[in-house]
Design a protein around this motif. Structure first.
Motif: not given
Length: 117
Positions: A93-107
């Protein structure tokens, strides 16, 4: 006349299978990488999809979780992956111009790491 007919049959015999093979190859790519109506790219490995089956947290819900946790975030990509034997969504995702990444548990929907650690 006979020679023209032979050339035409040869061209069709080569062009049709080539076109069909290209169409099938492109269809396979579409099954794994798609743009969603939610506005982000979605990548699902068919093997992982089959392994985990329906997940309580789909990609759209994972994007909502990211937006709630990071106000102003715009998800650009979601990819189904596996961590510790379970399904996760890798969310870029983009947040304030920075590209970031997180993992979201699909369960569970819990954020499981990434740039937010």
């Amino acid at each position: 006349m006979r020679r023209s007919l032979l050339v035409a049959i040869t061209v069709v015999g080569v062009a049709v299978p080539l076109s069909a093979g290209t169409a099938l190859a492109m269809a396979g790519d579409d099954a794994e990488r798609r743009s969603t109506s939610a506005g982000f790219e979605l990548n699902i490995d068919p093997d992982l999809d089959a392994k985990f089956g329906p997940r309580p947290v789909n990609a759209v819900r994972a994007a909502e979780i990211v937006a709630q946790r990071f106000p102003g975030a715009r998800v650009v990509e979601a990819e189904l992956d596996e961590r510790a034997g379970g399904p996760i969504w890798e969310m870029e995702f983009l947040l304030r111009g920075d590209e970031r990444e997180v993992d979201v548990d699909a369960v569970t929907g819990a954020i499981r790491g990434g740039d937010d650690d």
